[in-house]
Design an enzyme around this catalytic site. Structure first.
Site, short mmCIF file in Angstrom:
data_model
loop_
_atom_site.label_atom_id
_atom_site.label_comp_id
_atom_site.label_asym_id
_atom_site.label_seq_id
_atom_site.Cartn_x
_atom_site.Cartn_y
_atom_site.Cartn_z
N GLY A 1 4.76 -10.33 3.62
CA GLY A 1 5.52 -10.31 4.86
C GLY A 1 4.85 -11.15 5.94
O GLY A 1 3.62 -11.16 6.06
N GLN B 1 -10.40 -2.49 2.63
CA GLN B 1 -9.88 -3.19 3.80
C GLN B 1 -9.77 -2.28 5.03
O GLN B 1 -9.29 -2.71 6.07
CB GLN B 1 -8.55 -3.86 3.48
CG GLN B 1 -7.37 -2.94 3.25
CD GLN B 1 -6.15 -3.69 2.76
OE1 GLN B 1 -6.06 -4.11 1.62
NE2 GLN B 1 -5.18 -3.89 3.64
N LYS C 1 4.97 -10.46 8.95
CA LYS C 1 4.51 -9.60 10.04
C LYS C 1 2.98 -9.63 10.10
O LYS C 1 2.40 -9.68 11.18
CB LYS C 1 5.00 -8.18 9.83
CG LYS C 1 4.47 -7.26 10.90
CD LYS C 1 5.23 -5.98 10.93
CE LYS C 1 4.42 -4.96 11.68
NZ LYS C 1 3.25 -4.56 10.90
N GLY D 1 11.27 -3.22 5.12
CA GLY D 1 10.52 -4.48 5.10
C GLY D 1 10.03 -4.79 3.68
O GLY D 1 10.19 -5.91 3.18
N HIS D 2 9.47 -3.78 3.00
CA HIS D 2 8.98 -3.99 1.63
C HIS D 2 10.15 -4.35 0.70
O HIS D 2 10.03 -5.20 -0.17
CB HIS D 2 8.32 -2.72 1.09
CG HIS D 2 7.08 -2.32 1.81
ND1 HIS D 2 6.97 -1.18 2.55
CD2 HIS D 2 5.86 -2.93 1.90
CE1 HIS D 2 5.76 -1.08 3.06
NE2 HIS D 2 5.07 -2.13 2.70
N MET E 1 0.86 -1.19 0.00
CA MET E 1 0.00 0.00 0.00
C MET E 1 0.89 1.24 0.00
O MET E 1 0.47 2.33 0.40
CB MET E 1 -0.94 -0.01 1.21
CG MET E 1 -1.88 -1.22 1.18
SD MET E 1 -3.38 -0.99 2.14
CE MET E 1 -2.72 -0.70 3.75
O1 PAF Z 1 -0.26 -5.91 3.45
C1 PAF Z 1 -0.66 -4.98 2.73
O2 PAF Z 1 0.04 -4.00 2.49
C2 PAF Z 1 -2.06 -5.06 2.14
O3 PAF Z 1 -2.95 -5.67 3.03
C3 PAF Z 1 -2.09 -5.76 0.77
C4 PAF Z 1 -1.66 -7.21 0.86
C5 PAF Z 1 -1.18 -5.00 -0.19
C6 PAF Z 1 -3.53 -5.72 0.23
O4 PAF Z 1 -3.99 -4.42 0.09
#
Ligand code: PAF
Length: 290
Positions: free
Chosen positions: A147, A61, A149, A36-37, A30
């Protein structure tokens, strides 16, 4: 690195790579990228020739009163980080491209989605599962890296991908931590200096669970109780949950069974910031006498 915003264009590019027998890996985010990413990108690069990163702050979400509006969106900085990490394609659609007028489909991942994070964030995992399946269909990857996490999210995604015969390999990537053990998170920027210090208590609770299970203890419920006291001893913290769960079902586990995988999970508010963390424990997995 090419930046793509149109789902149909991204799908056509991915389909073309598949025809050329290129292996595609996807890292879904997001945005507000941190180390981490980038560690997820490195893992994807080891396993696939083409790496697609998605950046999409998925409205479905987030619940009412959550941080959807104030969620950080430093797109230029994110794109620069993704480019220097060697991402091949950055897919960053607008909300109306993902959910055009008349959109009405959603995925219900079943009971696991209503426990723990799901009970505090009703509908959250349905939103996650739906967008993840949409992004898998758009990017057509052989593998997707998530991840560890977000352990419950990872288990929900594995369940949905398995149940719906999606065929993508789901890879879990180890939690990336700061020097003092705090798990890296886009939300850590909300912490004041004092709160940042108090936030290390989540890792102390994990260390306690590690040490106790290494002694061969199997009484997971009791160990979790001790870890709760560690959290509660720090001012300004409030536990939403903390316990051991079965990794597949996310049902609470009181006693460890040899060979089974568990997650020691927690969500703790530090000031007004809600942090989650976890540790994977396999009973008899090499570092205990289970
Ligand atoms: O973990 C996240 O950043 C979000 O939940 C994801 C998997 C990108 C879905 O929007």
């Amino acid at each position: 690195m090419q930046i793509i915003t149109d789902p149909a264009e991204m799908q056509a590019i991915a389909e073309n790579f598949r025809l050329q027998r290129q292996r595609i890996g996807v890292v879904m985010t997001m945005g507000a990228l941190h180390d981490g990413h980038l560690s997820l990108v490195r893992l994807a690069q080891k396993k696939a020739g083409i790496v697609i990163m998605t950046i999409f702050v998925n409205p479905t979400q987030f619940g009412p009163g959550e941080d959807f509006e104030r969620y950080p969106r430093p797109f230029e900085q994110d794109a620069a980080l993704a480019r220097s990490a060697g991402v091949d394609y950055l897919f960053a659609p607008a909300p109306e491209q993902m959910y055009p007028e008349g959109y009405s489909t959603s995925i219900d991942p079943g009971p696991m989605a209503n426990r723990f994070e799901g009970s505090f964030r009703p509908g959250h995992f349905s939103g996650v599962a739906t967008v993840v399946i949409k992004l898998l269909n758009i990017t057509r990857p052989h593998l997707a890296v998530f991840g560890e996490k977000d352990a419950q999210q990872l288990s929900v995604i594995r369940r949905v991908v398995r149940d719906l015969n999606i065929g993508t390999i789901i890879e879990g990537a180890p939690i990336s931590r700061e020097n003092d053990g705090l798990a890296t998170s886009s939300r850590n920027i909300y912490l004041s200096a004092d709160e940042r210090e108090h936030a290390t208590v989540l890792y102390h609770a994990i260390q306690h669970a590690q040490q106790e299970t290494e002694k061969g203890r199997r009484d997971l419920g009791a160990i979790a109780g001790e870890a709760e006291s560690i959290i509660d001893s720090v001012p300004g913290t409030k536990r939403d949950y903390l316990c051991f769960v079965d990794e597949d079902t996310f049902e609470t586990a009181e006693t460890a069974i040899p060979e089974k995988a568990y997650r020691f999970i927690m969500a703790v508010r530090v000031g007004s910031t809600r942090l989650i963390d976890n540790w994977r424990y396999v009973c008899g997995g090499g570092n205990d006498e289970c």
